[in-house]
Design an enzyme around this catalytic site. Structure first.
Site, PDB file in Angstrom:
ATOM      1  NE  ARG A  38      -3.551   0.314  -0.541  1.00 35.59           N
ATOM      2  CZ  ARG A  38      -4.706  -0.439   0.187  1.00 35.59           C
ATOM      3  NH1 ARG A  38      -5.010  -2.129   1.147  1.00 35.59           N
ATOM      4  NH2 ARG A  38      -5.813   0.455  -0.579  1.00 35.59           N
ATOM      5  NE  ARG A  42      -4.679   2.368   2.885  1.00 31.83           N
ATOM      6  CZ  ARG A  42      -4.464   0.914   3.467  1.00 31.83           C
ATOM      7  NH1 ARG A  42      -3.096   0.293   4.323  1.00 31.83           N
ATOM      8  NH2 ARG A  42      -6.077   0.429   3.987  1.00 31.83           N
ATOM      9  NE  ARG A  51      -9.729   8.893  -3.520  1.00 33.75           N
ATOM     10  CZ  ARG A  51     -11.143   9.582  -3.386  1.00 33.75           C
ATOM     11  NH1 ARG A  51     -10.567  10.978  -4.213  1.00 33.75           N
ATOM     12  NH2 ARG A  51     -12.043   9.064  -2.941  1.00 33.75           N
ATOM     13  CG  ASP A  88      -9.115  -1.954  -4.751  1.00 35.08           C
ATOM     14  OD1 ASP A  88      -9.154  -1.579  -3.975  1.00 35.08           O
ATOM     15  OD2 ASP A  88      -9.747  -2.757  -4.541  1.00 35.08           O
ATOM     16  CE1 TYR A 166     -13.622  -6.112   0.535  1.00 34.58           C
ATOM     17  CE2 TYR A 166     -12.207  -7.428  -0.391  1.00 34.58           C
ATOM     18  CZ  TYR A 166     -12.270  -6.803   0.706  1.00 34.58           C
ATOM     19  OH  TYR A 166     -11.057  -5.886   1.950  1.00 34.58           O
TER      20      TYR A 166
END
Ligand code: 1CP
Length: 353
Positions: A38, A42, A51, A88, A166
């Site tokens: 990651r 972040r 973002r 992702d 998911y």
């Protein structure tokens, strides 16, 4: 010109920083390679700015120029040995027809999850998903062009069980109770769904490699939810099939929290196994031998400590892991981590040589 495996040599020999590929190909290195799960999203200011400039996470994931920017930032800002493509794992469910959205502070939400075996019939799978994922392949091409031979590029996918979880749960979850219930109530259809996810994932990672990804990591983030017997029945055959299909490209498998299944991983075709911070190197070595490369496993929470403590922890982990080691965290870096502490970790690894 030597035409013997020319394609391999062209790629392999050309990077200025080859340490990650050396380690994965069994070539001795004077220190462990280092990257951070990651690392691309972040924690970095450039990511946060980009973002903010888009309407949502999915717009960013589908913008190849911005992806290249975000992917490369950790190379300059943190000094890691390789970038991981910003994307992702949920792009595969979407391409299969199970759409998702990322809700601020809540995480993924699926408006139409799989609720019954009949829902599996409508899924797109195998190579049919590929033209819905062009934006990922274009992002790889653009990122590789900007790398221009400086470092190899890591590509990734979710392992089938994590995507299954998911797609049925419809969101993140502490228990994934709906997904686990489905395994018990519909074992045959669970295999059918796992098989469709696997065929889509295989086509996807192959195309990622064809587009320029040099390493593939499979994230099984929720593997720790299953018993050893369930993991053997519902997961291992599919993971092995995906890995087998991309033999020749270095493969890293990260089954987070699946300590009970570690004795079974010897049969999974891979060059490295990622382990979380609760899994001792000695336990992995006992079951999987001395030759397999282990990736990990600093506790992401250790990065809240000061840089001197981080340096000592890097030395301790490196000694514990031995030579066959890629330095990384035991899971993704936490979003409120000070990027300077990550940098201190990376520098500490680089000074081990
Ligand atoms: O708006 C935002 O910034 C949303 C946060 C975010 C980010 C930065 C999401 C939503 N995905 C990502 C990128 C991402 N996801 C990367 C690449 C860049 C990087 O951060 O370095 C990678 C490798 C992933 C992989 C991923 N997504 C995993 C596997 C790794 C892991 O952490 O276990 C999982 C489980 C996901 C699902 C997902 N996507 C996003 C979130 C918030 C989540 C997790 C939700 C949950 O806990 O259930």
């Amino acid at each position: 010109m030597n035409y013997f495996r020319a394609e391999f040599f062209d790629v392999y020999m050309s990077y200025h920083n080859n340490i990650l590929l050396d380690k994965l190909h069994g070539v001795p290195t004077d220190r462990p390679p280092v990257w951070v799960m990651r690392q691309a999203g972040r924690i970095l200011p450039g990511y946060r700015q980009i973002r903010k400039s888009v309407s949502g996470f999915k717009e960013l994931v589908k913008s190849p120029d911005l992806i290249a920017e975000v992917t490369l930032e950790p190379l300059h800002e943190l000094g890691v040995d390789a970038p991981i493509l910003f994307s992702d794992i949920l792009v595969i469910p979407e391409a299969m027809g199970v759409d998702y959205d990322i809700i601020e502070k809540q995480g993924p939400k699926f408006p139409n999850p799989i609720t019954s075996p009949a829902d599996i019939d409508r899924l797109v799978y195998g190579e049919d998903v590929l033209d819905r994922l062009d934006y990922v392949f274009e992002s790889i091409t653009k990122t590789k062009a900007r790398l221009s031979g400086s470092n190899p590029l890591i590509g990734f996918a979710g392992a089938p069980w994590t995507l299954f979880a998911y797609m049925i749960e419809g969101s993140g979850s502490k228990t994934f109770a709906k997904a686990r219930r489905f395994l018990y109530e519909h074992p045959k259809d669970s295999h059918r769904l796992m098989s469709r996810i696997s065929s889509a994932t295989t086509a996807y990672v192959k195309q990622k490699i064809a587009s320029g990804a040099d390493v593939i990591q499979l994230f099984d983030s929720w593997s720790g939810m299953l018993s050893r017997a369930q993991y053997q029945e519902f997961c291992l055959p599919y993971i092995s099939a995906i890995m087998e299909a991309i033999e020749g490209t270095p493969r890293i498998f990260f089954p987070k929290g699946a300590w009970s299944s570690i004795p079974d991983f010897g049969d999974v075709p891979m060059e490295a196994i990622g382990v979380d911070w609760r899994t001792p190197a000695s336990y992995v070595r006992e079951h999987l031998g001395e030759d397999l490369v282990i990736q990990g496993n600093m506790d992401p929470a250790f990065l809240y400590s000061d840089p001197d403590a981080i340096q000592s922890e890097v030395a301790r982990i490196s000694k514990d892991m031995g030579n066959q080691h890629i330095f990384n965290l035991g899971h993704g870096v936490y979003p409120d981590t000070d990027a300077n502490h990550v940098k201190a970790m990376v520098q500490a690894v680089k000074s081990l040589g």
